[in-house]
Scaffold this motif. Structure first.
Motif, PDB file in Angstrom:
ATOM      1  N   ARG A 183       0.847  -1.190   0.000  1.00 40.60           N
ATOM      2  CA  ARG A 183       0.000   0.000   0.000  1.00 40.60           C
ATOM      3  C   ARG A 183       0.880   1.236   0.000  1.00 40.60           C
ATOM      4  O   ARG A 183       1.974   1.235   0.554  1.00 40.60           O
ATOM      5  CB  ARG A 183      -0.907   0.009   1.228  1.00 40.60           C
ATOM      6  CG  ARG A 183      -1.866  -1.143   1.231  1.00 40.60           C
ATOM      7  CD  ARG A 183      -2.850  -1.118   2.350  1.00 40.60           C
ATOM      8  NE  ARG A 183      -2.361  -0.472   3.567  1.00 40.60           N
ATOM      9  CZ  ARG A 183      -3.039  -0.402   4.679  1.00 40.60           C
ATOM     10  NH1 ARG A 183      -4.216  -0.942   4.757  1.00 40.60           N
ATOM     11  NH2 ARG A 183      -2.549   0.191   5.737  1.00 40.60           N
ATOM     12  N   LEU A 184       0.371   2.278  -0.575  1.00 31.94           N
ATOM     13  CA  LEU A 184       1.087   3.539  -0.671  1.00 31.94           C
ATOM     14  C   LEU A 184       0.154   4.647  -0.217  1.00 31.94           C
ATOM     15  O   LEU A 184      -1.015   4.661  -0.594  1.00 31.94           O
ATOM     16  CB  LEU A 184       1.510   3.780  -2.123  1.00 31.94           C
ATOM     17  CG  LEU A 184       2.217   5.086  -2.433  1.00 31.94           C
ATOM     18  CD1 LEU A 184       3.611   5.088  -1.813  1.00 31.94           C
ATOM     19  CD2 LEU A 184       2.308   5.281  -3.934  1.00 31.94           C
ATOM     20  N   GLN A 214       0.669  11.826   1.532  1.00 33.84           N
ATOM     21  CA  GLN A 214       0.291  12.695   2.643  1.00 33.84           C
ATOM     22  C   GLN A 214       0.792  14.113   2.401  1.00 33.84           C
ATOM     23  O   GLN A 214       1.857  14.311   1.828  1.00 33.84           O
ATOM     24  CB  GLN A 214       0.871  12.178   3.951  1.00 33.84           C
ATOM     25  CG  GLN A 214       0.360  10.801   4.322  1.00 33.84           C
ATOM     26  CD  GLN A 214       0.960  10.299   5.615  1.00 33.84           C
ATOM     27  OE1 GLN A 214       2.102  10.595   5.937  1.00 33.84           O
ATOM     28  NE2 GLN A 214       0.177   9.541   6.361  1.00 33.84           N
ATOM     29  N   VAL A 215      -0.008  15.086   2.856  1.00 31.71           N
ATOM     30  CA  VAL A 215       0.386  16.488   2.774  1.00 31.71           C
ATOM     31  C   VAL A 215       0.283  17.096   4.165  1.00 31.71           C
ATOM     32  O   VAL A 215      -0.568  16.696   4.964  1.00 31.71           O
ATOM     33  CB  VAL A 215      -0.496  17.278   1.772  1.00 31.71           C
ATOM     34  CG1 VAL A 215      -0.296  16.768   0.360  1.00 31.71           C
ATOM     35  CG2 VAL A 215      -1.954  17.213   2.154  1.00 31.71           C
ATOM     36  N   PRO A 216       1.166  18.044   4.474  1.00 26.87           N
ATOM     37  CA  PRO A 216       1.105  18.672   5.793  1.00 26.87           C
ATOM     38  C   PRO A 216      -0.147  19.535   5.935  1.00 26.87           C
ATOM     39  O   PRO A 216      -0.510  20.270   5.025  1.00 26.87           O
ATOM     40  CB  PRO A 216       2.376  19.527   5.850  1.00 26.87           C
ATOM     41  CG  PRO A 216       2.914  19.599   4.476  1.00 26.87           C
ATOM     42  CD  PRO A 216       2.270  18.524   3.670  1.00 26.87           C
ATOM     43  N   ASN A 259      -0.082  15.428   9.340  1.00 24.98           N
ATOM     44  CA  ASN A 259      -0.166  15.123   7.911  1.00 24.98           C
ATOM     45  C   ASN A 259      -1.542  14.571   7.597  1.00 24.98           C
ATOM     46  O   ASN A 259      -2.088  13.786   8.363  1.00 24.98           O
ATOM     47  CB  ASN A 259       0.890  14.086   7.519  1.00 24.98           C
ATOM     48  CG  ASN A 259       2.281  14.669   7.572  1.00 24.98           C
ATOM     49  OD1 ASN A 259       2.495  15.821   7.239  1.00 24.98           O
ATOM     50  ND2 ASN A 259       3.241  13.874   7.982  1.00 24.98           N
ATOM     51  N   GLU A 260      -2.079  14.964   6.457  1.00 29.08           N
ATOM     52  CA  GLU A 260      -3.351  14.437   6.002  1.00 29.08           C
ATOM     53  C   GLU A 260      -3.108  13.515   4.814  1.00 29.08           C
ATOM     54  O   GLU A 260      -2.385  13.862   3.878  1.00 29.08           O
ATOM     55  CB  GLU A 260      -4.276  15.591   5.564  1.00 29.08           C
ATOM     56  CG  GLU A 260      -5.601  15.116   5.036  1.00 29.08           C
ATOM     57  CD  GLU A 260      -6.470  16.260   4.542  1.00 29.08           C
ATOM     58  OE1 GLU A 260      -7.417  15.977   3.795  1.00 29.08           O
ATOM     59  OE2 GLU A 260      -6.202  17.422   4.890  1.00 29.08           O
ATOM     60  N   THR A 261      -3.684  12.320   4.870  1.00 30.50           N
ATOM     61  CA  THR A 261      -3.572  11.386   3.775  1.00 30.50           C
ATOM     62  C   THR A 261      -4.578  11.802   2.699  1.00 30.50           C
ATOM     63  O   THR A 261      -5.773  11.864   2.959  1.00 30.50           O
ATOM     64  CB  THR A 261      -3.842   9.949   4.240  1.00 30.50           C
ATOM     65  OG1 THR A 261      -2.872   9.629   5.239  1.00 30.50           O
ATOM     66  CG2 THR A 261      -3.722   8.958   3.088  1.00 30.50           C
TER      67      THR A 261
END
Length: 72
Positions: free
Chosen positions: A57-58, A61-63, A68-70
């Motif tokens: 799985r990959l 994510q962004v800050p 961090n939000e997936t």
């Protein structure tokens, strides 16, 4: 056909390549394994690599604030 060539032939945008082309691509490819939670690439880093996920799985994510939000 090598195992890597076989995998590459299953990637939709590579599936129309001829066997010789898959062999050439496989010869220029490097297989890597990553542990769970390991960062592969950070936003803003320059990179000329194409990553293909064979299994697992990959998460992208962004800050967002202090965490961090997936997003994918």
């Amino acid at each position: 056909m090598s195992r890597l060539e076989q995998f590459l032939s299953t990637v939709p945008f590579l599936s129309s390549l001829k066997r010789e082309q898959l062999a050439a691509l496989a010869a220029h490819s490097t297989e890597r394994q990553y542990r769970a939670g390991e960062v592969i690439l950070r936003a803003g880093e320059r990179n000329r690599t194409l990553y293909l996920l064979e299994s697992g799985r990959l998460a992208v994510q962004v800050p967002r604030g202090d965490s961090n939000e997936t997003v994918a």
